[in-house]
Scaffold this active site. Structure first.
Site, PDB file in Angstrom:
ATOM      1  N   SER A 127       5.696   4.557   2.340  1.00  0.00           N
ATOM      2  CA  SER A 127       6.360   5.526   2.857  1.00  0.00           C
ATOM      3  C   SER A 127       6.905   5.405   4.338  1.00  0.00           C
ATOM      4  O   SER A 127       7.602   6.152   4.671  1.00  0.00           O
ATOM      5  CB  SER A 127       5.347   6.851   2.852  1.00  0.00           C
ATOM      6  N   GLY A 129       0.661  -1.266   0.010  1.00  0.00           N
ATOM      7  CA  GLY A 129      -0.029  -0.187  -0.202  1.00  0.00           C
ATOM      8  C   GLY A 129       0.888   1.204  -0.066  1.00  0.00           C
ATOM      9  O   GLY A 129       2.066   1.064   0.115  1.00  0.00           O
ATOM     10  N   CYS A 130       0.383   2.363  -0.287  1.00  0.00           N
ATOM     11  CA  CYS A 130       0.970   3.675  -0.376  1.00  0.00           C
ATOM     12  C   CYS A 130       1.551   4.044   0.975  1.00  0.00           C
ATOM     13  O   CYS A 130       2.706   4.477   1.141  1.00  0.00           O
ATOM     14  CB  CYS A 130       0.072   4.888  -0.998  1.00  0.00           C
ATOM     15  N   TYR A 131       0.802   4.008   1.942  1.00  0.00           N
ATOM     16  CA  TYR A 131       1.168   4.506   3.491  1.00  0.00           C
ATOM     17  C   TYR A 131       2.500   3.348   3.846  1.00  0.00           C
ATOM     18  O   TYR A 131       3.444   4.036   4.191  1.00  0.00           O
ATOM     19  CB  TYR A 131       0.146   4.475   4.375  1.00  0.00           C
TER      20      TYR A 131
END
Lengths: 346, 346, 346, 346
Positions: free
Chosen positions: C160, C155-157
């Site tokens: 990061s 996922g994107c979170y």
């Protein structure tokens, strides 16, 4: 005229126009909000649907349904914030219960059911009411609005265009056959429609013309301009959608009469709008900017004579949801009730 | 023509146009970036001024000063991303050192020093160079650009307007005396100017006309249109600033000849641009949207004949910093070097 | 390893992740896009659904349906850009046809079907495939990805957060039991969901926490952190939605070991990521800004030891749709095919 | 207490805080605006500097200079909207003329000149006044504000943090040694500073932490929290700049006492704020969103106990220019004059 105590209902209160009406009525010094309805929010409290009203003692008002008989037991003024095509029937039911109706849809703006059908693509549901309806532009029809039982509030683009153009046409300063207009609108102008085109990531960092070449608002703009000139006017109009919440800029290119100068334009505007509390004349020193009118019921108007082309350029700015929709509706209410025209709007 | 190995310098690289040139040159398959200069960033590394280039092995290139002799030891192509008025002198110093110069300012766009003075308010600093300069619109002057030593890249509004209008005028489809245009631009069009008008909170949720009625870009638009018709053309033009980073929409209202229809417009465009890699013809099915061109060197063009008014409406969209500025400059470089016209731009 | 010629299909190509995959594949120097599918766009051409690809010779690719047998006649690599819950079945059908699958949904990110059910609220549709799937974080699993037939892109979170945290935990620099994180995300992170919450006028001029206290991405973040420490880690995480199209900032508050200083953090990062082409270490001089990574596959990482509190603050920035989704998927493809890891991504 | 007729001056009225003060004072039912000053706008009319006040009969008020003697002939209340470091001296001059001063800068917020010097980097200009100043947080110091001659309005971040934290600390519900906070702010929080960092194209589509790790507002937050606990509190705080005009979200991670549950949090808040007109308690059903408070003086507060981590998460939202700055200053004026606390603020 004695001041009428107004108990107000907002039918279709869950869209942006409805929300803004609710906000303005909650803060109004005389009028009282007594009912809100919305099919999709039925049964919910006002503060659940609009958290921003959470502090208000009307926050626990329940969204009901649009039953005219029930609602008119408490309400004598009814605002309709419904889609066009739906409004006409509902208006009739409230008029039959002796309420005075302020309609924000397009259903009663046109005097001709035929033009309505041409531009809106369906038969009018209550054509008999059309001649009774008053076009709710206070700067043009204040007297008629005051006495009306059915007011049809103008569209947002027409408001930004008619207020600047009507005096120029009335005083014969411009050629009625050569009018070209572009407008820019914030996205709330599309309403709270849940469509992919209006998603944040589709609108942000995007600018686009739309409704080319025959946007529906043309019909009422041309009707009102023609009413002044007593001849059929056809105008050129292209609106654009731009990434901001609120505001409209309209830029109008006009062909002035041979000896018309900026001073004459100014004189005509000053004369026409000297008593109008919401028209601000910027002259040719300053150009309009939506940020100066957003959150207010003002229209700002600038003008410049282009010495190179001989054209007169008029630019106006409004908040599409206030002067362009719900603020103007409250302004009509004030006139209908004999309140100060600015009550709840300054 | 054999491909010329290009070693490129960007003079004035700390503005938005300069940054975009640097980005495009760093990714270019043939051209090489060898020097960057900027008064305000002198002595800093490229990756300090533009963190987005932090990964690139050219990231440690130092900003130097604009010494033509020193720079032309390594560079044979020089991009000037300087303010108008400053560019003319600098261009001369680089031409004297035998570099080929691609100027992004307004200084060499006009053929007449007198018109320059009228629109830019100061005497031209190198009028003798004006007749040597080629207007860097590849869709119109590809051959001349290929051989030029001094290319004057068009302004962003002119690019969005000339590409659609030139073929229509050349084929005599429209009345050259009745052209009305409004444009909308993102805020980067104002450059990285540190002025209150361009602060975030002044531009966000704001839309405003500006440069009314005599925006500087009028001079080059009218020059290029007049070049095609062999008669002096005066147009009507109002730009607007809207809250987005990038992109221009231009909406043009034209008076077509008596028998011109959409099919003829399409035929003229298809013929004019059949080999142009960056012109996309949308026809009358789809309207342009800046979000479809931002980040690219394309121009999207739509057209509609308005049956009610008889006007031809042309709408175009570009990225003001790419097709409108730095991408077009790279397109010129490609032509000057005999590279594929799309090198580094797709 | 010899380079494998990859013919790629994108299943569910009409969302933001799918669109971005298409964009990256069209520009990829080796891989080829051969098929796109989408239930809602079936039968349309690629350039009708995404006007921005109008110029490309693949613009006339037709959206088909997700028939694995048909598609794998031409395609040997399949990207799934489908909602979680839908992906699992579809993945199976393509694996059965011997395609290698890169899944962008959450369906194969978790090793435990039970945790999946806890966080996603439904039984897993293909639990047998879970142990075969490789978590597609190239900075951690490059070797496994290269050989995998089924890659589950993070996922994107999590992207990061994991890239900055994994080396610190691996080298035991921070207390695994005291990790607090807030993230800010642009609205495209919600996908092209047509819901009122994501309308322009609901998101613009709005900032809001959401998914409190148990956002779904917690499950994969905790799984991957726990994998390094060999103990169950629970973290504190609150994401926020902010008015921009793209980009994520994650700010992490950590408890460093007694003698850990910024130099040691730097040394660990430099060692861990010295060969990673997409990790940029900003150190403690410069803070990350989404605008420096948007449009790229980079992650920018900053760190500061707060002398007042003793905490280590780590901040990272990515483009949620590129490094956070589709760019990372292409990075996985490059590893799976033996291409340069940066192919099509710089 | 009898109502005092207040004649108000705004010193430094050309920034965002000053503009908002002017707006609120022009609409205030009792207080009157009698003077505005600004070095950069000296000699201009109010409606020239702020076109949005063009309709108001105070629109022709002239910007003068900050001469205390002259101004206090007409004004008995003086708002200082000046940069820190400048305010202290000016405040003294007005106090010497017997005006009551409401300072919006940081100059009188701290009780210790030493802490001021540590955080603001310069010696305090009027340390003798520090003990006389009252911290203008009405929810904490209503009684003291009512009688004060010098009120120091809190910073915007502190307002969003102290209102939620003070009651929890006072009632000993949370561990004062383990407080971690991130905040997100709209760009107007930086004031109308003409710096490149705050240009539209630098802020739009950008999110970034800043002021890490020792933002100046920490000093007053810690002072006020320590005042309640009678012990020195050090907190963890990272603010972020996000692309919107107005609004702050603060998300706070707290360690609750062993038996504290959401009900107890609710009880403490309800008790503390039952009579506070601008505190709205959302509970754990609804999360705050800046769009519900922008344009108002409200603070919205939500809370959730995270069962997985044991932490208490508190989230708040305010309009940084109203409750965070100028609205709160008017709230203080209302208390100082014995007006209804909500006068001019609902």
């Amino acid at each position: 005229m004695p001041k009428e105590q107004s108990k107000c209902a907002v039918i279709g209160a869950s869209g942006y126009a409805g929300e803004e009406l609710v906000r303005l009525l909650l803060a109004h010094p005389i009028a009282e909000l007594v009912a809100v309805t919305s099919r999709q929010s039925a049964g919910k409290r006002l503060d659940q649907v609009f958290p921003r009203f959470g502090h208000h003692n009307k926050g626990d008002l329940l969204f009901g349904d649009a039953d005219a008989k029930k609602i008119t037991k408490n309400a004598n003024f009814v605002f309709l914030a419904l889609p066009h095509g739906v409004s006409a029937d509902v208006a009739k039911s409230f008029l039959d219960c002796d309420a005075r109706v302020i309609d924000l849809s397009a259903d009663f703006r046109l005097r001709s059911a035929k033009v309505y059908e041409e531009f809106y693509g369906s038969k009018h549901a209550a054509p008999a009411l059309l001649k009774q309806a008053v076009y709710g532009l206070p700067e043009q029809y204040a007297k008629e609005i005051a006495e009306a039982d059915l007011v049809a509030c103008p569209g947002c683009y027409p408001t930004s265009i008619l207020i600047p153009l009507l005096p120029l046409l009335r005083e014969d300063l411009i050629d009625a056959k050569d009018i070209t207009i572009t407008s820019l609108s914030g996205v709330s102008g599309a309403g709270r429609k849940v469509e992919a085109d209006y998603l944040f990531a589709e609108c942000n960092e995007s600018a686009r013309p739309y409704g080319v070449p025959k946007h529906r608002h043309l019909s009422e703009i041309e009707q009102e301009l023609s009413g002044v000139t007593k001849s059929l006017i056809t105008i050129q109009f292209v609106p654009h959608l731009i990434p901001m919440n609120r505001g409209i800029i309209s830029t109008m290119f006009l062909r002035p009469g041979p000896d018309v100068d900026e001073g004459e334009v100014e004189a005509v505007y000053k004369d026409a709008y000297k008593s109008e509390p919401f028209v601000r004349l910027l002259g040719n020193e300053r150009l309009p900017d939506t940020k100066n009118v957003v959150g207010t019921n003002f229209i700002d108007i600038s003008w410049t004579l282009d010495a190179r082309t001989g054209r007169l350029i008029i630019m106006s700015a409004i908040d599409n949801l206030i002067k362009g929709t719900s603020g103007q509706a409250i302004q009509c209410l004030n006139l209908m009730c004999g309140y100060p025209e600015t009550a709840g709007l300054l």
